[in-house]
Design an enzyme around this catalytic site. Structure first.
Site, mmCIF file in Angstrom:
data_model
loop_
_atom_site.group_PDB
_atom_site.id
_atom_site.type_symbol
_atom_site.label_atom_id
_atom_site.label_comp_id
_atom_site.label_asym_id
_atom_site.label_seq_id
_atom_site.Cartn_x
_atom_site.Cartn_y
_atom_site.Cartn_z
ATOM 1 N N ASP A 1 1.101 -1.109 -0.209
ATOM 2 C CA ASP A 1 0.359 0.155 0.299
ATOM 3 C C ASP A 1 1.282 1.582 0.020
ATOM 4 O O ASP A 1 1.741 1.007 0.312
ATOM 5 C CB ASP A 1 -1.279 -0.231 1.248
ATOM 6 C CG ASP A 1 -0.049 0.182 2.325
ATOM 7 O OD1 ASP A 1 -0.699 1.529 3.043
ATOM 8 O OD2 ASP A 1 0.890 -0.273 2.815
ATOM 9 N N SER A 2 0.255 2.404 -0.574
ATOM 10 C CA SER A 2 1.345 3.474 -0.911
ATOM 11 C C SER A 2 2.630 3.655 -0.836
ATOM 12 O O SER A 2 3.020 2.803 -2.371
ATOM 13 C CB SER A 2 0.714 3.721 0.430
ATOM 14 O OG SER A 2 1.668 5.413 0.168
ATOM 15 N N ALA A 3 3.247 3.812 -0.576
ATOM 16 C CA ALA A 3 5.073 3.661 -1.023
ATOM 17 C C ALA A 3 4.971 2.078 -0.898
ATOM 18 O O ALA A 3 5.660 1.591 -1.932
ATOM 19 C CB ALA A 3 5.959 4.044 0.818
ATOM 20 N N LEU B 1 -2.183 -1.106 -3.838
ATOM 21 C CA LEU B 1 -2.519 -0.752 -2.645
ATOM 22 C C LEU B 1 -2.651 1.189 -3.117
ATOM 23 O O LEU B 1 -2.314 1.052 -1.977
ATOM 24 C CB LEU B 1 -3.235 -1.467 -1.448
ATOM 25 C CG LEU B 1 -3.927 -2.960 -1.816
ATOM 26 C CD1 LEU B 1 -3.620 -3.013 -0.333
ATOM 27 C CD2 LEU B 1 -4.484 -3.146 -2.169
ATOM 28 N N HIS C 1 -7.044 9.103 0.959
ATOM 29 C CA HIS C 1 -5.976 8.009 1.296
ATOM 30 C C HIS C 1 -5.734 6.420 1.826
ATOM 31 O O HIS C 1 -5.345 6.693 3.604
ATOM 32 C CB HIS C 1 -4.338 8.723 1.202
ATOM 33 C CG HIS C 1 -3.371 7.408 0.777
ATOM 34 N ND1 HIS C 1 -3.173 7.306 -0.189
ATOM 35 C CD2 HIS C 1 -2.067 7.557 1.629
ATOM 36 C CE1 HIS C 1 -1.491 6.616 -0.264
ATOM 37 N NE2 HIS C 1 -1.163 6.447 0.466
#
Length: 385
Positions: A218-220, A246, A346
């Protein structure tokens, strides 16, 4: 006459006693206020953890709020994502977790998850898909051992019935990029070595089906998963079954349709990316902006299926959608899916795991990990209901 004098003396004594009590009360109030004022006063020297003898320990070099603050001395004050939970057996799901060290020299580690036997069975010997997961946190906070990721991996492992490996890569600014990429690549290689059942980790060797290997984050962590899929496809590391991104952290110099054009916002993203990588890579480098790649590069991505999830109120949403469209139009040849949740911020599913929207996205995630290529998700959705 004597009685009257006695009454006057008694009244006088009572009055004196009342005055003494009032004086005592005033003194106590003053003491309380002085102590309260002392407690409320700001610390005279440094922020938490600072060194009063080192002036540089109090000078902010880079403010990456709400994640961390870096001081001129090199001290890092993380503002969130620092709590840890131990592995064990999860009461809600029955999933068992344990921690493993992959590289003693660097501290590279992972938390592994194994689902309980299916209902009605005492022992489970079936081979399970393997999920390698990379946590988010802007490359600077969070961990495979923090409560939010421990809970999320327990849920995914239980519902998808996978052997999960959540990678504990090193963080910036102590270890700027590309350290997180190199740690993640080393962890992926460690997992892949068990494909011929010769590895030393029993959960991978005896229970993992490495022909069903998935990458996710997810994200980074989604950024890492993408870059691992690129490298795996280039170096032919292993047969990646699918990649799951994600709310991926991608950005770029030029706005894509629907992306903010606010100069201050764009400068901030560029500045924080430079902080994460210590200026090694520009904001249009393919590591953070895959849209800068030519079509031929997209076709190197490992796997036959890839899914991107986006959230309606996320600044990264437009570029996540553009990523999926670019991959779809590149001639990659695999199956590309997009899952969108309107009205959410987010990685909302980590912040609100029991929200109906989060549970619905979890169904999508576990469905992606369990179904074969080309099958349709509606059957799984009906089964979950």
């Amino acid at each position: 006459m004597v009685a009257k004098s006695r009454r006057q003396l008694a009244k006088l004594a009572l009055l004196v006693l009342v005055l003494l009590l009032l004086l005592l009360a005033a003194i106590l109030l003053c003491i309380f206020l002085l102590r309260h004022h002392h407690r409320a006063a700001p610390a005279p020297a440094s922020p938490p953890g600072g060194n009063a003898s080192n002036p540089d320990d109090n000078i902010v070099a880079f403010d990456f709020s709400p994640y961390l603050i870096l001081y001129k001395s090199g001290r890092v004050q993380r503002l969130s994502g620092t709590s840890r939970v131990p592995p064990g057996v999860d009461e809600d799901t029955g999933v068992t977790s344990k921690d493993v060290v992959i590289d003693n020299s660097t501290g590279l580690a992972a938390r592994m998850y194994l689902p309980p036997p299916p209902s009605g069975k005492k022992k489970d010997v079936e081979k399970l898909p393997v999920l390698v997961f990379f946590h988010g946190g802007a490359f600077v906070i969070e961990s495979a051992f923090t409560p939010v990721y421990h809970d999320y991996l327990n849920a995914v492992t239980a519902k998808a019935r996978v052997v999960a490996v959540s990678v504990e890569y090193r963080l910036a600014p102590e270890h700027r990029l590309p350290t997180a990429y190199e740690d993640s690549w080393q962890a992926l290689n460690w997992v892949a070595k068990h494909a011929d059942e010769s590895g030393s980790e029993p959960w991978l060797r005896d229970r993992g089906n490495l022909s069903r290997l998935f990458l996710a984050g997810d994200s980074a962590g989604a950024n890492i998963a993408h870059n691992m899929a690129m490298r795996a496809g280039t170096e032919d590391l292993a047969a990646i079954a699918g990649v799951l991104l994600l709310d991926p952290y991608f950005w770029g110099k030029k706005p894509v349709p629907g992306e903010t054009t606010d100069p201050a916002t764009r400068r901030n993203y560029e500045k924080t990316w430079s902080f994460i990588c210590d200026g090694r890579y520009g904001i249009d480098d393919p590591l953070v902006d895959p849209l800068s790649m030519p079509a031929a590069e997209w076709r190197r991505i490992a796997g036959s299926r890839l899914a991107v999830t986006v959230s309606g109120r996320d600044n990264f949403r437009p570029r996540g959608l553009a990523y999926a469209a670019a991959l779809n139009g590149s001639g990659w040849g695999g199956e590309v899916e997009v899952y969108e949740t309107p009205g959410e911020a987010h990685v909302y599913f980590l912040d609100k795991p029991r929200d109906p929207k989060s549970l619905k996205e979890l169904v999508f995630v576990t469905g992606f990990l369990t179904r074969e290529q080309g099958s349709y998700l509606s059957g799984l959705l009906g089964a979950e209901d």
